[in-house]
Design a protein around this motif. Sequence first.
Motif, PDB file in Angstrom:
ATOM      1  N   GLN A  71      23.485 -45.888  80.043  1.00  0.00           N
ATOM      2  CA  GLN A  71      23.268 -46.409  81.417  1.00  0.00           C
ATOM      3  C   GLN A  71      23.365 -45.345  82.472  1.00  0.00           C
ATOM      4  N   GLY A  72      24.121 -44.019  82.426  1.00  0.00           N
ATOM      5  CA  GLY A  72      24.045 -42.837  83.084  1.00  0.00           C
ATOM      6  C   GLY A  72      22.707 -42.410  83.330  1.00  0.00           C
ATOM      7  N   LEU A  73      22.221 -42.193  81.886  1.00  0.00           N
ATOM      8  CA  LEU A  73      20.808 -41.592  81.837  1.00  0.00           C
ATOM      9  C   LEU A  73      19.710 -42.571  82.511  1.00  0.00           C
ATOM     10  N   LEU A  74      19.922 -43.684  82.190  1.00  0.00           N
ATOM     11  CA  LEU A  74      18.966 -44.648  82.892  1.00  0.00           C
ATOM     12  C   LEU A  74      18.887 -44.838  84.476  1.00  0.00           C
ATOM     13  N   ALA A  75      20.210 -44.618  85.093  1.00  0.00           N
ATOM     14  CA  ALA A  75      20.205 -44.529  86.465  1.00  0.00           C
ATOM     15  C   ALA A  75      19.342 -43.328  86.848  1.00  0.00           C
ATOM     16  N   ASP A  76      19.695 -42.028  86.088  1.00  0.00           N
ATOM     17  CA  ASP A  76      18.884 -40.689  86.641  1.00  0.00           C
ATOM     18  C   ASP A  76      17.486 -40.976  86.532  1.00  0.00           C
ATOM     19  N   VAL A  77      16.834 -41.710  85.302  1.00  0.00           N
ATOM     20  CA  VAL A  77      15.500 -41.873  85.406  1.00  0.00           C
ATOM     21  C   VAL A  77      15.041 -42.566  86.480  1.00  0.00           C
ATOM     22  N   ARG A  78      15.537 -43.520  86.891  1.00  0.00           N
ATOM     23  CA  ARG A  78      15.160 -44.678  87.891  1.00  0.00           C
ATOM     24  C   ARG A  78      15.204 -43.892  89.077  1.00  0.00           C
ATOM     25  N   HIS A  79      16.236 -42.962  89.439  1.00  0.00           N
ATOM     26  CA  HIS A  79      16.483 -42.295  90.467  1.00  0.00           C
ATOM     27  C   HIS A  79      15.250 -41.276  90.726  1.00  0.00           C
ATOM     28  N   GLU A  80      14.921 -40.691  89.507  1.00  0.00           N
ATOM     29  CA  GLU A  80      13.499 -40.024  89.295  1.00  0.00           C
ATOM     30  C   GLU A  80      12.402 -40.642  89.738  1.00  0.00           C
ATOM     31  N   LEU A  81      12.291 -41.973  89.152  1.00  0.00           N
ATOM     32  CA  LEU A  81      11.204 -42.920  89.510  1.00  0.00           C
ATOM     33  C   LEU A  81      10.963 -42.918  91.226  1.00  0.00           C
ATOM     34  N   ASP A  82      12.114 -43.184  91.776  1.00  0.00           N
ATOM     35  CA  ASP A  82      12.040 -43.397  93.256  1.00  0.00           C
ATOM     36  C   ASP A  82      11.528 -42.179  93.693  1.00  0.00           C
ATOM     37  N   GLU A  83      12.166 -40.991  93.386  1.00  0.00           N
ATOM     38  CA  GLU A  83      11.619 -39.803  94.150  1.00  0.00           C
ATOM     39  C   GLU A  83      10.100 -39.683  93.644  1.00  0.00           C
ATOM     40  N   LEU A  84       9.644 -39.813  92.829  1.00  0.00           N
ATOM     41  CA  LEU A  84       8.146 -39.809  92.581  1.00  0.00           C
ATOM     42  C   LEU A  84       7.366 -40.755  93.226  1.00  0.00           C
ATOM     43  N   ASP A  85       7.898 -41.876  93.507  1.00  0.00           N
ATOM     44  CA  ASP A  85       7.200 -42.805  94.414  1.00  0.00           C
ATOM     45  C   ASP A  85       7.118 -42.376  96.030  1.00  0.00           C
ATOM     46  N   ARG A  86       8.465 -41.571  96.261  1.00  0.00           N
ATOM     47  CA  ARG A  86       8.468 -41.379  97.758  1.00  0.00           C
ATOM     48  C   ARG A  86       7.467 -39.894  97.893  1.00  0.00           C
ATOM     49  N   ALA A  87       7.457 -39.211  96.716  1.00  0.00           N
ATOM     50  CA  ALA A  87       6.423 -37.989  96.710  1.00  0.00           C
ATOM     51  C   ALA A  87       4.912 -38.771  96.803  1.00  0.00           C
ATOM     52  N   ALA A  88       4.602 -39.800  96.278  1.00  0.00           N
ATOM     53  CA  ALA A  88       3.325 -40.454  96.265  1.00  0.00           C
ATOM     54  C   ALA A  88       3.171 -40.893  97.738  1.00  0.00           C
ATOM     55  N   ALA A  89       4.042 -41.495  98.343  1.00  0.00           N
ATOM     56  CA  ALA A  89       3.987 -41.979  99.699  1.00  0.00           C
ATOM     57  C   ALA A  89       3.811 -40.630 100.545  1.00  0.00           C
ATOM     58  N   ARG A  90       4.554 -39.549 100.524  1.00  0.00           N
ATOM     59  CA  ARG A  90       4.171 -38.495 101.198  1.00  0.00           C
ATOM     60  C   ARG A  90       2.740 -37.721 101.157  1.00  0.00           C
ATOM     61  N   LEU A  91       1.994 -38.019  99.792  1.00  0.00           N
ATOM     62  CA  LEU A  91       0.723 -37.413  99.596  1.00  0.00           C
ATOM     63  C   LEU A  91      -0.244 -38.374 100.416  1.00  0.00           C
ATOM     64  N   ASP A  92       0.210 -39.628 100.538  1.00  0.00           N
ATOM     65  CA  ASP A  92      -0.634 -40.584 101.200  1.00  0.00           C
ATOM     66  C   ASP A  92      -0.632 -40.337 102.475  1.00  0.00           C
TER      67      ASP A  92
END
Length: 127
Positions: A71-92
């Motif tokens: 569950q901890g690893l899953l939370a970390d990966v979901r946080h990483e996904l959020d960061e990648l989505d924010r990076a894509a928004a910055r790119l846009d």
Amino acid sequence: MSKRASQDAPSPPGPRTARELLAEERASALARVESLERHLESIGEVSTWTGTDDEHDPEGATLAYERAQVQGLLADVRHELDELDRAAARLDKGTYGVCARCGNPIAPERLEALPAATTCIACATRR
């Protein structure tokens, strides 16, 4: 090697674009989410099959410990996904690759290694 042969040789691939890097990292993170979710599901299935008291098993980790770890690893990966989505928004928006602290450009090598980075190396080391 003749001059003709060197002209016909394919050129090495160029650097990946920021959008490609973000897409690759996002796909990798999604694959990890799916794998961890399957693992978490299998832990649940195992716990229903066994009637033993794994809390007092001296031979290894308990199912509860393993479940918490996944569950901890899953939370970390979901946080990483959020960061990648924010990076894509910055790119846009056109702000990708600009340090959120000092406003200077983030080194391409840093973005290659950490596509969702929000700070330059100098600001990241000042934390």
